[in-house]
Write a protein that holds these residues in place. Structure first.
Motif, PDB file in Angstrom:
ATOM      1  N   UNK A   1       0.829  -1.210   0.000  1.00 63.64           N
ATOM      2  CA  UNK A   1       0.000   0.000   0.000  1.00 63.64           C
ATOM      3  C   UNK A   1       0.862   1.259   0.000  1.00 63.64           C
ATOM      4  N   UNK A   2       1.933   1.244   0.809  1.00 62.30           N
ATOM      5  CA  UNK A   2       2.811   2.420   0.857  1.00 62.30           C
ATOM      6  C   UNK A   2       3.546   2.638  -0.460  1.00 62.30           C
ATOM      7  N   UNK A   3       3.998   1.549  -1.091  1.00 59.47           N
ATOM      8  CA  UNK A   3       4.681   1.682  -2.379  1.00 59.47           C
ATOM      9  C   UNK A   3       3.713   2.216  -3.443  1.00 59.47           C
ATOM     10  N   UNK A   4       2.501   1.689  -3.459  1.00 59.40           N
ATOM     11  CA  UNK A   4       1.514   2.166  -4.432  1.00 59.40           C
ATOM     12  C   UNK A   4       1.218   3.647  -4.222  1.00 59.40           C
ATOM     13  N   UNK A   5       1.100   4.080  -2.967  1.00 59.44           N
ATOM     14  CA  UNK A   5       0.822   5.489  -2.680  1.00 59.44           C
ATOM     15  C   UNK A   5       1.983   6.379  -3.118  1.00 59.44           C
ATOM     16  N   UNK A   6       3.216   5.947  -2.843  1.00 56.35           N
ATOM     17  CA  UNK A   6       4.381   6.743  -3.272  1.00 56.35           C
ATOM     18  C   UNK A   6       4.463   6.848  -4.778  1.00 56.35           C
ATOM     19  N   UNK A   7       4.156   5.756  -5.479  1.00 58.95           N
ATOM     20  CA  UNK A   7       4.196   5.799  -6.944  1.00 58.95           C
ATOM     21  C   UNK A   7       3.067   6.666  -7.489  1.00 58.95           C
ATOM     22  N   UNK A   8       1.880   6.587  -6.874  1.00 58.23           N
ATOM     23  CA  UNK A   8       0.771   7.452  -7.316  1.00 58.23           C
ATOM     24  C   UNK A   8       1.155   8.920  -7.200  1.00 58.23           C
ATOM     25  N   UNK A   9       1.773   9.299  -6.069  1.00 54.28           N
ATOM     26  CA  UNK A   9       2.188  10.693  -5.880  1.00 54.28           C
ATOM     27  C   UNK A   9       3.289  11.085  -6.862  1.00 54.28           C
ATOM     28  N   UNK A  10       4.187  10.141  -7.180  1.00 58.72           N
ATOM     29  CA  UNK A  10       5.317  10.452  -8.060  1.00 58.72           C
ATOM     30  C   UNK A  10       4.897  10.616  -9.515  1.00 58.72           C
ATOM     31  N   UNK A  11       3.871   9.882  -9.952  1.00 52.52           N
ATOM     32  CA  UNK A  11       3.483   9.958 -11.368  1.00 52.52           C
ATOM     33  C   UNK A  11       2.277  10.865 -11.593  1.00 52.52           C
ATOM     34  N   UNK A  12       1.773  11.498 -10.528  1.00 56.11           N
ATOM     35  CA  UNK A  12       0.618  12.390 -10.675  1.00 56.11           C
ATOM     36  C   UNK A  12       0.991  13.572 -11.565  1.00 56.11           C
ATOM     37  N   UNK A  13       0.052  14.055 -12.372  1.00 54.54           N
ATOM     38  CA  UNK A  13       0.373  15.210 -13.222  1.00 54.54           C
ATOM     39  C   UNK A  13       0.625  16.440 -12.357  1.00 54.54           C
ATOM     40  N   UNK A  14       1.465  17.345 -12.834  1.00 54.46           N
ATOM     41  CA  UNK A  14       1.749  18.543 -12.040  1.00 54.46           C
ATOM     42  C   UNK A  14       0.490  19.406 -11.908  1.00 54.46           C
ATOM     43  N   UNK A  15       0.357  20.133 -10.799  1.00 54.46           N
ATOM     44  CA  UNK A  15      -0.829  20.980 -10.629  1.00 54.46           C
ATOM     45  C   UNK A  15      -0.827  22.115 -11.639  1.00 54.46           C
ATOM     46  N   UNK A  16      -2.016  22.623 -11.958  1.00 52.40           N
ATOM     47  CA  UNK A  16      -2.120  23.726 -12.909  1.00 52.40           C
ATOM     48  C   UNK A  16      -1.459  24.962 -12.335  1.00 52.40           C
ATOM     49  N   UNK A  17      -0.824  25.725 -13.210  1.00 50.12           N
ATOM     50  CA  UNK A  17      -0.179  26.962 -12.784  1.00 50.12           C
ATOM     51  C   UNK A  17      -1.254  27.974 -12.415  1.00 50.12           C
ATOM     52  N   UNK A  18      -1.025  28.705 -11.342  1.00 48.91           N
ATOM     53  CA  UNK A  18      -1.966  29.734 -10.925  1.00 48.91           C
ATOM     54  C   UNK A  18      -1.793  30.954 -11.816  1.00 48.91           C
ATOM     55  N   UNK A  19      -2.905  31.430 -12.335  1.00 45.78           N
ATOM     56  CA  UNK A  19      -2.862  32.632 -13.157  1.00 45.78           C
ATOM     57  C   UNK A  19      -2.925  33.833 -12.227  1.00 45.78           C
ATOM     58  N   UNK A  20      -1.881  34.652 -12.160  1.00 43.67           N
ATOM     59  CA  UNK A  20      -1.904  35.759 -11.207  1.00 43.67           C
ATOM     60  C   UNK A  20      -2.987  36.770 -11.559  1.00 43.67           C
ATOM     61  N   UNK A  21      -3.682  37.211 -10.539  1.00 41.68           N
ATOM     62  CA  UNK A  21      -4.749  38.199 -10.733  1.00 41.68           C
ATOM     63  C   UNK A  21      -4.536  39.327  -9.740  1.00 41.68           C
ATOM     64  N   UNK A  22      -5.202  40.454  -9.997  1.00 41.54           N
ATOM     65  CA  UNK A  22      -5.145  41.551  -9.038  1.00 41.54           C
ATOM     66  C   UNK A  22      -6.534  41.733  -8.437  1.00 41.54           C
ATOM     67  N   UNK A  23      -6.618  42.318  -7.247  1.00 48.88           N
ATOM     68  CA  UNK A  23      -7.930  42.475  -6.626  1.00 48.88           C
ATOM     69  C   UNK A  23      -8.792  43.445  -7.426  1.00 48.88           C
ATOM     70  N   UNK A  24     -10.093  43.226  -7.375  1.00 49.61           N
ATOM     71  CA  UNK A  24     -11.022  44.090  -8.095  1.00 49.61           C
ATOM     72  C   UNK A  24     -11.117  45.475  -7.479  1.00 49.61           C
ATOM     73  N   UNK A  25     -11.708  46.394  -8.222  1.00 49.97           N
ATOM     74  CA  UNK A  25     -11.798  47.781  -7.757  1.00 49.97           C
ATOM     75  C   UNK A  25     -12.632  47.896  -6.489  1.00 49.97           C
ATOM     76  N   UNK A  26     -13.722  47.132  -6.425  1.00 53.38           N
ATOM     77  CA  UNK A  26     -14.574  47.168  -5.239  1.00 53.38           C
ATOM     78  C   UNK A  26     -13.846  46.684  -4.005  1.00 53.38           C
ATOM     79  N   UNK A  27     -13.041  45.636  -4.152  1.00 54.44           N
ATOM     80  CA  UNK A  27     -12.297  45.110  -3.012  1.00 54.44           C
ATOM     81  C   UNK A  27     -11.275  46.132  -2.522  1.00 54.44           C
ATOM     82  N   UNK A  28     -10.605  46.818  -3.445  1.00 54.78           N
ATOM     83  CA  UNK A  28      -9.627  47.837  -3.068  1.00 54.78           C
ATOM     84  C   UNK A  28     -10.329  48.975  -2.334  1.00 54.78           C
ATOM     85  N   UNK A  29     -11.485  49.417  -2.850  1.00 52.66           N
ATOM     86  CA  UNK A  29     -12.214  50.516  -2.210  1.00 52.66           C
ATOM     87  C   UNK A  29     -12.696  50.123  -0.822  1.00 52.66           C
TER      88      UNK A  29
END
Length: 135
Positions: free
Chosen positions: A88-116
């Motif tokens: 079970x531990x070997x299977x879990x380690x292999x699952x984590x090792x071959x998992x696709x990389x997470x999606x890159x976060x698209x940087x955003x800026x706060x909205x005008x209302x939030x700033x106000x």
């Protein structure tokens, strides 16, 4: 307990690629602790496996940092349960090792209302503190 190791729906490690070693465990065991080989070491050579496609093998080697994975299990009294824990531990380690990389976060800026709202809250807090002061 022997048989192929199922990592996920598309990856199955054949039993021939898994190397088992057994030794005496230092953990619980009662009267049979000095005679039974209940400790289990499971070794898997990631670089030499044919079960992983080349892209997943490269990802696993990069993430694991080692070409050979060794899992030791000695927390149970019986060899069978330690074998199950190691697989079970070997299977879990292999699952984590071959998992696709997470999606890159698209940087955003706060909205005008939030700033106000933030600036209004700061002004309100400053006014409260100003009113507490002695004139």
């Amino acid at each position: 307990m022997s048989g192929p190791l199922v990592v996920n729906d598309s990856v199955v490690i054949p039993d021939a690629e898994l190397v088992w070693r057994f030794s005496r465990s230092s953990g619980p065991g009662g009267q049979g602790v000095n005679t039974t080989d209940s400790r289990v070491e499971l070794t898997f050579d990631v670089a030499a496996t044919t079960a992983l496609p080349p892209s997943l093998k490269a990802r696993a080697l990069e993430r694991l940092g080692a070409r050979v994975i060794t899992i030791a299990a000695s927390e149970h009294r019986s060899q069978l349960r330690n074998r199950e824990a190691a697989t079970q531990r070997l299977a879990q380690r292999l699952r984590e090792a071959i998992a696709p990389p997470p999606k890159r976060r698209r940087p955003t800026k706060p909205g005008r209302g939030a700033v106000e709202r933030r600036i209004a809250a700061k002004k309100h807090r400053a006014d409260l503190k100003r009113l507490r002061r002695d004139p």
